[in-house]
Motif scaffolding. Sequence first.
Motif, short mmCIF file in Angstrom:
data_model
loop_
_atom_site.label_atom_id
_atom_site.label_comp_id
_atom_site.label_asym_id
_atom_site.label_seq_id
_atom_site.Cartn_x
_atom_site.Cartn_y
_atom_site.Cartn_z
N PHE A 219 0.84 -1.20 0.00
CA PHE A 219 0.00 0.00 0.00
C PHE A 219 0.87 1.25 0.00
N THR A 220 0.64 2.11 -0.99
CA THR A 220 1.49 3.28 -1.21
C THR A 220 0.68 4.57 -1.08
N SER A 221 1.08 5.44 -0.19
CA SER A 221 0.42 6.73 -0.05
C SER A 221 0.61 7.57 -1.32
N VAL A 222 -0.47 8.19 -1.79
CA VAL A 222 -0.37 9.01 -3.00
C VAL A 222 0.61 10.17 -2.78
N ASP A 223 0.74 10.67 -1.55
CA ASP A 223 1.69 11.75 -1.28
C ASP A 223 3.13 11.30 -1.54
N ASP A 224 3.44 10.08 -1.10
CA ASP A 224 4.78 9.54 -1.36
C ASP A 224 4.99 9.29 -2.84
N LEU A 225 3.96 8.77 -3.50
CA LEU A 225 4.09 8.44 -4.92
C LEU A 225 4.39 9.68 -5.75
N VAL A 226 3.65 10.77 -5.54
CA VAL A 226 3.87 11.94 -6.39
C VAL A 226 5.20 12.61 -6.07
N GLU A 227 5.68 12.49 -4.84
CA GLU A 227 7.01 13.02 -4.53
C GLU A 227 8.07 12.24 -5.30
N ALA A 228 7.90 10.92 -5.41
CA ALA A 228 8.84 10.10 -6.17
C ALA A 228 8.83 10.49 -7.65
N VAL A 229 7.64 10.71 -8.21
CA VAL A 229 7.56 11.12 -9.61
C VAL A 229 8.22 12.48 -9.81
N ARG A 230 7.96 13.41 -8.88
CA ARG A 230 8.59 14.73 -8.98
C ARG A 230 10.11 14.60 -9.07
N LEU A 231 10.70 13.77 -8.24
CA LEU A 231 12.14 13.61 -8.24
C LEU A 231 12.65 12.90 -9.50
N LEU A 232 11.86 11.96 -10.02
CA LEU A 232 12.28 11.21 -11.20
C LEU A 232 12.27 12.08 -12.46
N ILE A 233 11.52 13.17 -12.46
CA ILE A 233 11.54 14.08 -13.60
C ILE A 233 12.97 14.51 -13.92
N ASP A 234 13.76 14.70 -12.88
CA ASP A 234 15.13 15.20 -13.05
C ASP A 234 16.16 14.09 -13.24
N VAL A 235 15.71 12.84 -13.22
CA VAL A 235 16.63 11.71 -13.45
C VAL A 235 16.39 11.20 -14.86
N VAL A 236 17.00 11.86 -15.82
CA VAL A 236 16.74 11.57 -17.24
C VAL A 236 17.63 10.42 -17.70
N PRO A 237 17.04 9.33 -18.20
CA PRO A 237 17.87 8.20 -18.65
C PRO A 237 18.75 8.59 -19.84
N VAL A 238 19.94 8.04 -19.86
CA VAL A 238 20.88 8.28 -20.95
C VAL A 238 21.26 6.93 -21.55
N ARG A 239 21.22 6.84 -22.88
CA ARG A 239 21.57 5.59 -23.55
C ARG A 239 23.03 5.23 -23.24
N PRO A 240 23.28 4.01 -22.77
CA PRO A 240 24.66 3.61 -22.50
C PRO A 240 25.51 3.62 -23.77
N GLU A 241 26.78 3.94 -23.62
CA GLU A 241 27.70 3.83 -24.76
C GLU A 241 27.86 2.36 -25.13
N ALA A 242 28.25 2.11 -26.36
CA ALA A 242 28.45 0.73 -26.82
C ALA A 242 29.44 0.01 -25.92
N GLY A 243 29.05 -1.13 -25.39
CA GLY A 243 29.90 -1.92 -24.52
C GLY A 243 29.91 -1.47 -23.08
#
Length: 337
Positions: A219-243
């Motif tokens: 069970f996940t509080s919606v307050d915790d969930l949206v805080e996690a999403v807010r923080l993930l906005i700034d964690v932008v995935p980057v394609r790994p270099e070959a190898g």
Amino acid sequence: MRKVFITGTAGFIGFHLSQRLLDAGFVIHGYDGMTAYYDVALKRRRHSILLQHPNFSATEAMLQDLATLDAVIDDFAPSIIIHLAAQAGVRYSLEDPRSYVDTNVVGTFNVLEAARRLGISHLLFASTSSVYGANASIPFRETDKADGPLTVYAATKKAGEALAHSYAHLWNLPTTVFRFFTVYGKWGRPDLAYFKFVRNILEDKPIDVYNHGEMWRDFTSVDDLVEAVRLLIDVVPVRPEAGEAVEPGDSLSPDAPFRVVNIGNSDKTHLMDFIATIEDVLGKKAHYNFMPMQPGDAPATWADTALLTRLTGFQPKTSLRDGIAKFVSWYRDYYDV
């Protein structure tokens, strides 16, 4: 100020996330179809609250309405898209599977096309713990296989994940998929179990308890969930270099700027303990109607959130009792009981 286009802003999670981002200074355009799956008046009330903020605007239309969706996104010109809108509900997907394909597959495809066309800097897409199916290994980890969905709902969300990965790979579209675990809180959805439990207990009606109560949920509080999403906005995935090796435990794709992140409470609670917490907060006992397992239900869900914490430093902090107390307070106020 960063501009964010959010689908599903009249929904439970979209409403809370919009409030959180508006408080943080974002400019938001919301997009919602106002479908009648549950009380439209509740959805309109959420939107009316958001529309009081000068940095929020909204469009009422379906994701399948491609001309409207494209025109609105092009006019708003966001740098970030958060795609929350979906036909939700595990059990309803047994009754009307076509609506799930139309919204969760076709609608998601339309959002992906818009993100590709505009060169969005970060696309964030809401999936579900239901994609893990009957995975016997718990807690669920993002790197676990999730190829055995048990419902049409789960299958359409997994299809959306697969489409998003292909767009990330082909067009270098940075994409984060978050898998939500049983979310609860004020302004919630009336079709969800905790909402029904509170309503029925207050009205002296029996509550349906599936699998005779032998179920566990994260069970996940919606307050915790949206805080996690807010923080993930700034964690932008980057394609790994070959190898380049991906860190152990990281779901970052080796072939695309694409990552899956669990958002849960990182604990599992027995269903009867959850009900007992509601009874304690209400000061009133429930009348139980014990029933067999519903088709498509999993007996247990439990999120491993180590990746979320590693990426953002965030750990859910709302206790179950505090979260339920907040919901009950809102429920009594909203329904005047």
